[in-house]
Write a protein that holds these residues in place. Structure first.
Motif, short mmCIF file in Angstrom:
data_model
loop_
_atom_site.label_atom_id
_atom_site.label_comp_id
_atom_site.label_asym_id
_atom_site.label_seq_id
_atom_site.Cartn_x
_atom_site.Cartn_y
_atom_site.Cartn_z
N ALA A 77 28.70 45.10 24.52
CA ALA A 77 30.09 44.83 24.12
C ALA A 77 31.01 45.94 24.64
O ALA A 77 32.10 45.67 25.15
N THR A 78 30.57 47.18 24.51
CA THR A 78 31.40 48.31 24.96
C THR A 78 31.59 48.27 26.47
O THR A 78 32.69 48.45 26.99
N PHE A 81 33.91 45.54 27.34
CA PHE A 81 35.27 45.96 26.97
C PHE A 81 35.90 46.81 28.07
O PHE A 81 37.06 46.61 28.44
N THR A 82 35.13 47.76 28.62
CA THR A 82 35.73 48.66 29.63
C THR A 82 36.12 47.88 30.89
O THR A 82 37.15 48.17 31.50
N ILE A 83 35.33 46.89 31.26
CA ILE A 83 35.69 46.08 32.43
C ILE A 83 36.95 45.27 32.14
O ILE A 83 37.88 45.20 32.96
N ALA A 84 37.00 44.68 30.93
CA ALA A 84 38.14 43.84 30.56
C ALA A 84 39.42 44.68 30.46
O ALA A 84 40.49 44.24 30.88
N ALA B 42 33.30 57.87 25.67
CA ALA B 42 32.36 56.76 25.50
C ALA B 42 32.34 56.30 24.04
O ALA B 42 32.24 55.10 23.76
N ALA B 43 32.46 57.24 23.10
CA ALA B 43 32.49 56.87 21.68
C ALA B 43 33.76 56.08 21.36
O ALA B 43 33.73 55.11 20.60
N GLY B 48 36.53 49.99 21.13
CA GLY B 48 37.02 48.81 21.85
C GLY B 48 35.94 47.73 21.92
O GLY B 48 36.22 46.54 21.76
N GLY B 49 34.70 48.18 22.17
CA GLY B 49 33.59 47.23 22.24
C GLY B 49 33.35 46.52 20.91
O GLY B 49 33.16 45.30 20.86
#
Lengths: 181, 212
Positions: A77-78, A81-84, B42-43, B48-49
């Protein structure tokens, strides 16, 4: 099925895409993430049509960059998220957003399973903690990440267990640096 | 050993993707040099994730999966990119300069100090500064926020010492006179969201030509 199982399963599916170009695993990831990406992009100000197109584009990038997914440093998910987030900047702002240098791969091709699992579980706990925040605070954090708040308005992500995730990723980075020297 | 790191607010803004381009450039350059901030970032990305993972799904159009499979048809997953060549400037900065430190097109701004303005979107500006060892940058205050990341050499001001990888965050309250340490020239990446304000008369006259 618990969400905990979901995170571990997404991780296994992502690795199957990376290693075997597994289309069935990709379809499962698509079913979970594409509709959530669409929701995220619409909350960020995209129209439904833009969000649909952008979500497909993000998922295509997930396929192409699957080899860069590192389960010791991010949950699926993370990583998605970074790509999006980067695609959203292209779509809505058209600014560039410089990225840090990639860390080179260590000589060991397989991620450490225990470390990867621990990070997936930490990410899971983060999601649970987020769900338990008072509604008002969660809404602020969501606006900071999905809306277009200026950085002075960014909500502090207080009350979330970020320290454990930071420490674990820090250790993973140290391990990687040691392998490289 | 990096002692001066990025603030939580900056890293959060970078993670959320809401910083002006010039600030993103400085954050990306610092994170390239600093594993501590890479882990903090990263944390924050994990927040966001977690938010993404818990979105209420909005159904995709009919046939979205096949459309996506068509987009990727015939492409195998890409290999990881090769490690960037080692250099004085981390990769994100090199992309703006068009190369490493040797490729910078410096312009003198007086007192042996040189600068090069980097092309970034409106709202904030970024420039490289070259300060010969032992030289002071004119005393100046700040109208907005100014961040200075050291890439080579070191400087001191009224607050502390800053060496490679260190970031100084200056706001309107700070009036300071940074002085490069004797030895190698000090090269810094400086970004600001407002024009600099110099206190000495001559630097003030020069300011329109500095474009910042």
């Amino acid at each position: 099925m618990t969400i905990d199982d979901d995170a571990a399963r997404h991780c296994a599916q992502m690795l199957a895409v990376a290693r075997h170009a597994d289309q069935t695993a990709f379809a499962a990831l698509f079913a979970h993430f594409a509709p959530r990406l669409k929701a995220f992009l619409m909350k960020s100000g995209a129209t439904a049509a833009q969000a649909e197109d952008c979500a497909q584009d993000v998922m295509a990038t997930v396929w192409r960059k699957a080899g860069q997914f590192d389960p010791e440093r991010a949950s699926v998910a993370t990583w998605i998220f970074t790509i999006a987030r980067n695609r959203r900047i292209d779509l809505l702002r058209r600014d560039r957003r410089p990225e840090p240098e990639d860390l080179p791969w260590g000589p060991e091709p397989e991620p450490d399973q225990a470390d990867a699992l621990a990070l997936q579980q930490d990410s899971q706990r983060l999601g649970e903690a987020l769900a338990q925040l008072p509604e008002e605070q969660r809404a602020l954090i969501e606006r900071a990440y999905f809306g277009d708040l200026s950085h002075s308005e960014i909500a502090a992500a207080t009350g979330l267990p970020l320290g454990t995730i930071k420490s674990r990723i820090r250790l993973a980075l140290e391990k990687l640096r040691q392998k490289l020297t | 050993m990096i002692r001066h790191h990025l603030s939580d607010a900056l890293l959060t803004g970078y993670s959320a993707g809401t910083l002006p381009e010039a600030f993103s450039l400085l954050v990306a350059t610092h994170v390239s040099l600093c594993d501590e901030c890479r882990a903090r970032l990263a944390a924050l990305d994990a927040v966001g994730g977690a938010l993404l993972d818990r979105q209420e799904a909005v159904p995709m159009a009919e046939g979205a999966l096949s459309a996506t499979l068509a987009r990727i048809s015939g492409t195998a997953p890409e290999a990881r990119p090769a490690a960037p060549a080692p250099g004085l400037f981390p990769e994100p900065l090199r992309a703006y300069v068009g190369g490493d430190a040797g490729a910078v097109r410096w312009r003198p701004v007086g007192g042996g100090v040189r600068q090069a303005i980097l092309p970034t979107a409106a709202g904030a500006s970024a420039r490289l500064l070259y300060i010969p060892g032992g030289t002071a940058v004119p005393d100046h205050g700040h109208r907005g926020t100014e961040l200075t990341l050291v890439l080579q050499g070191a400087f001191r001001d009224e607050t502390d010492r800053f060496a490679r990888g260190d970031v100084e965050t200056a706001d309107e309250a700070l009036e300071h006179t940074p002085i490069a340490e004797a030895g190698d020239p000090c090269i810094c990446l400086a970004v600001t969201d407002a024009p600099l304000r110099f206190n000495g008369l001559i630097p003030r006259l020069l300011q329109p030509f500095l474009k910042i």
